[in-house]
Design a protein around this motif. Structure first.
Motif, short mmCIF file in Angstrom:
data_model
loop_
_atom_site.label_atom_id
_atom_site.label_comp_id
_atom_site.label_asym_id
_atom_site.label_seq_id
_atom_site.Cartn_x
_atom_site.Cartn_y
_atom_site.Cartn_z
N GLU A 306 0.83 -1.20 0.00
CA GLU A 306 0.00 0.00 0.00
C GLU A 306 0.87 1.26 0.00
N TRP A 310 1.25 5.17 -2.43
CA TRP A 310 1.37 6.54 -1.93
C TRP A 310 2.67 7.20 -2.37
N ALA A 314 2.67 10.47 -4.72
CA ALA A 314 3.08 11.70 -4.04
C ALA A 314 3.60 12.76 -5.00
N TRP A 360 4.25 9.30 5.82
CA TRP A 360 3.57 10.53 5.47
C TRP A 360 4.53 11.70 5.33
N VAL A 363 6.00 11.12 1.90
CA VAL A 363 5.02 11.53 0.89
C VAL A 363 4.97 13.05 0.77
#
Length: 466
Positions: A306, A310, A314, A360, A363
């Motif tokens: 997964e 991302w 990004a 995150w 990203v």
């Protein structure tokens, strides 16, 4: 800057001298101080003006021919991205082999290199409207072929690869032709905004197309995916059909061929500004692109497949956001030094993202890099379109297409090979840092590129480098 149509007078000069940059007089300021609601209104007004200045410049869409071309490209490229995913999944479904899926890479790249250069040469010798229509029909025919083989359940990998080659040939010819068309449709001052609109739409398609493919393939199958692409592509074909006649202008028109391609390359290497616009892009993609490392990093650091999605998304997400707040790009005149700066930002953002232990944060930093990459693409395309004479524009757009397509693939090779020797983190972060350093050192070493400005475009404005 716009001039005031009213005659000047002593009274008007006195009023202007008491105004701030937003045009507020002393009376306005006094009202603001005595009325909090007026103050809030003034602040909101300033915020609104800043937002309008930052928002993407849509003025090129006021030109009907460009608006059709832009919409057609945005819609058809979404279908193209959908088909690209469908082809990969279908080939794997037929063979259960990643090697066969990998062969789709050269099946796309080789025709892109050959016909990108040749197509650009042709675009300098014939009506670009006719050439764009012909190339679009080639691409559309390949898509229809994919649709038919899926409906008939032919199950031939070689047929699919052959259709991919035909599709790549059409794309390789249409891409430089479309790029060479834009400066003929718009005033020079709107070319940066037009390129920003194009690149932003392409990034949206790069994100939406694969997502749509997952849904369509899962619920309707390959034939539905190819059918949707065929329908969407008609929008792009219609836009090409409605273009005005775009016959060659200026210079001696030669028959397209190897000699014509060589002339274009010779012109490129003798113009440092143009040459450097390609060199810095190769540095950006070939040295810093970390895409090949995403699967390993997702598996070892971020917990699975997964995360790959991302990481891939990004850069595109950042480019789209960057495009939406790109109103300032057209006001940058020193495009050479600006291009060096944004590629350095790209490299540093990539380098920092490679050190992150949080998905995150990685990203977010890649998105910053994606925004910088979009700005870089706009500056490079604008320099090419406004600097090169029209009779060379097609050939140079062909080189642009090859560089844009080949740079990331060189980056994949560099990243993978380096990671096998020094590890994935060193490859990822080291590539970003090397990119930032190289682009600054090499870019600043070429005076004509460093001082290039929109105030003086074209080869006649270029002074020889010492």
């Amino acid at each position: 800057m716009s001039s005031d149509p009213q005659p000047s007078s002593p009274d008007r000069h006195a009023t202007a001298s008491s105004a701030d940059i937003d045009g507020e007089t002393d009376t306005d300021i006094g009202d603001v101080r005595s009325d909090p609601r007026a103050a809030r209104g003034s602040l909101s007004g300033r915020a609104g003006r800043l937002a309008r200045r930052a928002a993407i410049d849509t003025r090129p869409l006021g030109h009907v021919a460009f608006r059709r071309l832009w919409l057609g490209q945005a819609v058809s490229f979404t279908g193209f991205q959908l088909t690209s995913v469908a082809i990969s999944v279908q080939v794997y479904d037929l063979t259960k082999s990643s090697l066969w899926v990998g062969l789709l890479g050269p099946a796309n790249l080789i025709p892109l290199i050959i016909f990108g250069l040749w197509g650009g040469a042709v675009a300098d010798t014939m009506d670009r409207r006719k050439l764009l229509i012909m190339a679009s029909i080639v691409t559309w025919t390949a898509t229809l072929g994919l649709l038919v083989q899926a409906i008939l359940d032919v199950g031939s990998v070689w047929l699919i690869i052959g259709l991919v080659v035909v599709q790549a040939i059409g794309f390789a010819i249409s891409s430089p032709t479309r790029g060479a068309v834009i400066p003929r449709l718009l005033p020079t001052v709107l070319v940066p905004a037009a390129n920003t609109l194009n690149f932003t739409a392409s990034q949206v398609a790069t994100f939406v197309g694969p997502v749509l493919a997952g849904v369509v393939i899962g619920h309707g199958g390959y034939a539905v995916a190819y059918g949707i692409d065929a329908v969407l592509f008609t929008v792009g074909l219609y836009a090409a059909l409605r273009l005005p006649r775009l016959a060659p202008i200026g210079g001696e028109i030669r028959r397209p061929g190897l000699r014509s391609v060589i002339e274009g390359l010779r012109f490129l290497v003798t113009r440092p500004v143009l040459m450097m616009s390609f060199v810095v892009d190769i540095i950006a993609m070939g040295v810093a692109m970390p895409r090949a490392l995403f699967p390993e990093v997702a598996d070892t650091r971020f917990g699975g497949e997964e995360a790959v999605g991302w990481l891939v998304a990004a850069i595109a997400i950042g480019a789209v956001v960057g495009g939406l707040v790109s109103g300032w790009i057209g006001r940058i005149h020193r495009q050479g030094i600006a291009l060096i700066a944004v590629i350095a930002v790209w490299g540093l953002a990539v380098a920092a993202s490679g050190l992150m232990g949080s998905l995150w944060l990685a990203v977010l930093l890649l998105a910053v890099g994606g925004a910088a990459d979009l700005v870089s693409a706009v500056f490079r395309q604008t320099i090419l379109q406004t600097y090169a004479p029209d009779e060379m524009r097609g050939r140079l757009q062909g080189v642009f297409t090859v560089v844009v397509a080949g740079g990331p693939r060189l980056g994949d090779l560099r990243a993978g090979a380096t990671a096998s020797v020094v590890g994935v983190t060193a490859s990822w972060t080291g590539g970003g840092l090397a990119c930032a350093v190289l682009v600054v050192v090499i870019g600043l070493a070429v005076p004509s590129f460093r001082r290039y400005t929109t105030a003086a475009r074209g080869p006649v404005a270029e002074r020889p480098d010492p």
